[in-house]
Design a protein around this motif. Structure first.
Motif, mmCIF file in Angstrom:
data_model
loop_
_atom_site.group_PDB
_atom_site.id
_atom_site.type_symbol
_atom_site.label_atom_id
_atom_site.label_comp_id
_atom_site.label_asym_id
_atom_site.label_seq_id
_atom_site.Cartn_x
_atom_site.Cartn_y
_atom_site.Cartn_z
ATOM 1 N N GLU A 153 -9.578 -4.432 8.572
ATOM 2 C CA GLU A 153 -9.970 -5.208 7.391
ATOM 3 C C GLU A 153 -10.408 -4.299 6.252
ATOM 4 N N ILE A 154 -11.254 -3.292 6.554
ATOM 5 C CA ILE A 154 -11.761 -2.457 5.460
ATOM 6 C C ILE A 154 -10.769 -1.374 5.066
ATOM 7 N N HIS A 155 -9.765 -1.088 5.874
ATOM 8 C CA HIS A 155 -8.768 -0.090 5.498
ATOM 9 C C HIS A 155 -7.477 -0.704 4.998
ATOM 10 N N CYS A 156 -7.400 -2.016 4.892
ATOM 11 C CA CYS A 156 -6.171 -2.612 4.374
ATOM 12 C C CYS A 156 -6.179 -2.470 2.853
ATOM 13 N N PRO A 157 -5.237 -1.707 2.275
ATOM 14 C CA PRO A 157 -5.266 -1.507 0.825
ATOM 15 C C PRO A 157 -4.874 -2.762 0.052
ATOM 16 N N ASP A 158 -4.320 -3.740 0.723
ATOM 17 C CA ASP A 158 -3.764 -4.901 0.026
ATOM 18 C C ASP A 158 -4.587 -6.173 0.211
ATOM 19 N N ARG A 161 -17.345 -4.025 -1.812
ATOM 20 C CA ARG A 161 -18.353 -4.184 -0.755
ATOM 21 C C ARG A 161 -19.689 -3.604 -1.192
ATOM 22 N N GLY A 201 -6.291 0.968 -3.124
ATOM 23 C CA GLY A 201 -6.697 -0.343 -2.632
ATOM 24 C C GLY A 201 -7.907 -0.254 -1.728
ATOM 25 N N ILE A 202 -7.967 0.818 -0.922
ATOM 26 C CA ILE A 202 -9.106 0.999 -0.018
ATOM 27 C C ILE A 202 -10.367 1.284 -0.830
ATOM 28 N N HIS A 219 -1.045 -6.210 -5.471
ATOM 29 C CA HIS A 219 -1.203 -5.329 -6.624
ATOM 30 C C HIS A 219 -0.055 -4.334 -6.756
#
Lengths: 95, 282
Positions: free
Chosen positions: A72-77, B38, B30-31, B21
């Motif tokens: 979830e936190i590493h998904c760039p999209d 967050r 994106g990361i 995007h």
């Protein structure tokens, strides 16, 4: 039928049964935002995310998810959400 | 627990912009965007009190997708616009998002002087070692010997270390992370926004399309794996020799110190001038 018996039956059927207190998670993919980069597939610690022939991810074994939220936190999209899953508990829900 | 992506999509993204995007599949931008959101959510900052300013480049696209007060400014001038906003209204949380070329080449002078002046700003610098959007030319952070469209036989110049440049220029808070360490990155951005003073977070990011492809570094997954393998924490780096640190990325807080803040000092000067009844000359 008690819950315990029901769990025993599920084990006999080959289904994984989580002990009380263990959390269940589900991984939701928004495939229209996914660009098939493969980061979630490569870095999943349990290796439960697998890619289809165009590289879009899907979950193989949802019960094994430990809820680390790496995907979830590493998904760039912004295409993956990991959320808690509550299994069906009522007797009438048992198939 | 941190905000989920589903909540981020509802709360912070601009839905009149086209999603997914514009960045390439697997791009670290994106990361970084996720980590920034967050961090802002973790600090519970109201959306109207956050200003994002960006320059030109792939990273410059970031504020256009986000539902804050945003500026997409000229190349290298994200910090100058941010300085103006901060001087006009010091209560706002101003965050400048820049790429490596944006911060250290075109806006290099603005960057070192913003650090020296120590305004209460936050600068997030996404370092992907190349000018990605314009076609893969070498940037000031391209490592020695690596290939790009303007150095096809290997780069002959040494690279800048942006974080160390910020430390020597006098920034109050300097930290470095990679896109693999996204949770740490969100934590560092939180610390940087909270810090009173000029705070810099350098994020080592992957440009596998323009940089990785020409240097046989593989795709997004391989580059993220290399960040995982090569990153050492600041604490561990102190026990390693210089040869062992060759090719490693030091992550964590590199500098955290108290310095006089430009806006506060300016207020004091105004106060002193008022006490003299405007008669500053004598």
């Amino acid at each position: 039928m008690t819950l315990k018996k029901h769990e025993g039956q599920r084990e006999e059927l080959g289904e994984k049964v989580k002990k009380q207190g263990e959390k269940l998670f589900e991984v939701v993919f928004s495939l229209d935002w996914c660009k098939s980069c493969g980061i979630c597939i490569a870095f999943c610690p349990k290796k439960i995310i697998i890619g289809d022939k165009v590289g879009k991810p899907r979950i193989n074994d949802s019960d094994s998810c430990i809820g680390c939220r790496f995907c979830e936190i590493h998904c760039p999209d912004f295409a993956i959400t990991v959320q808690k899953r509550f299994p069906k508990r009522r007797q009438s829900d048992v198939p | 627990m941190r905000i989920s992506v589903e909540q981020i999509r509802r709360k912070y993204l601009r839905h009149d912009k086209k999603f997914p995007h514009v960045w390439c599949p697997g791009c670290g931008n994106g990361i970084v965007m996720g980590a920034l959101l967050r961090a802002i959510d973790g600090l519970s900052l109201p959306k109207d009190e956050v200003v994002l300013a960006s320059g030109i480049g792939c990273s410059g696209r970031m504020p256009t997708y986000l539902d804050f007060n945003t500026l997409h400014t000229t190349h290298g001038r994200a910090l100058t616009f941010a300085t103006g906003i901060k001087l006009a209204k010091p209560s706002l949380n101003v965050i400048a998002i820049m790429g490596d070329g944006d911060a250290s080449a075109i806006g290099g002078n603005h960057f070192i002087h913003a650090a020296r002046r120590n305004l209460n700003l936050t600068a997030i610098i996404i370092n992907n070692s190349i000018y990605g959007m314009t076609g893969g030319q070498y940037s000031p952070t391209t490592p020695f010997g690596s290939k790009s469209t303007t150095s096809v036989h290997g780069h002959i110049e040494q690279a800048f270390s942006i974080a160390e440049l910020a430390v020597t220029s006098g920034a109050g808070f300097v930290a470095r992370s990679t896109v693999y360490h996204a949770e740490l990155m969100a934590h560092l951005i939180e610390m940087a926004i909270e810090k009173v003073g000029f705070s810099v977070v350098e994020v080592i990011s992957n440009c596998h399309v323009q940089y990785g492809r020409r240097n046989q570094l593989g795709g997004a997954v391989e580059m993220l794996q290399s960040y995982k393998d090569n990153a050492v924490t600041v604490k561990r780096a102190t026990s390693l020799t210089e040869e062992e640190l060759e090719g490693k990325i030091t992550i964590g807080v590199l500098a955290d110190r108290e310095m006089p803040i430009s806006t506060e000092e300016y207020e004091k000067v105004r106060q002193r001038a008022k006490e003299r009844g405007g008669n500053v000359g004598c």
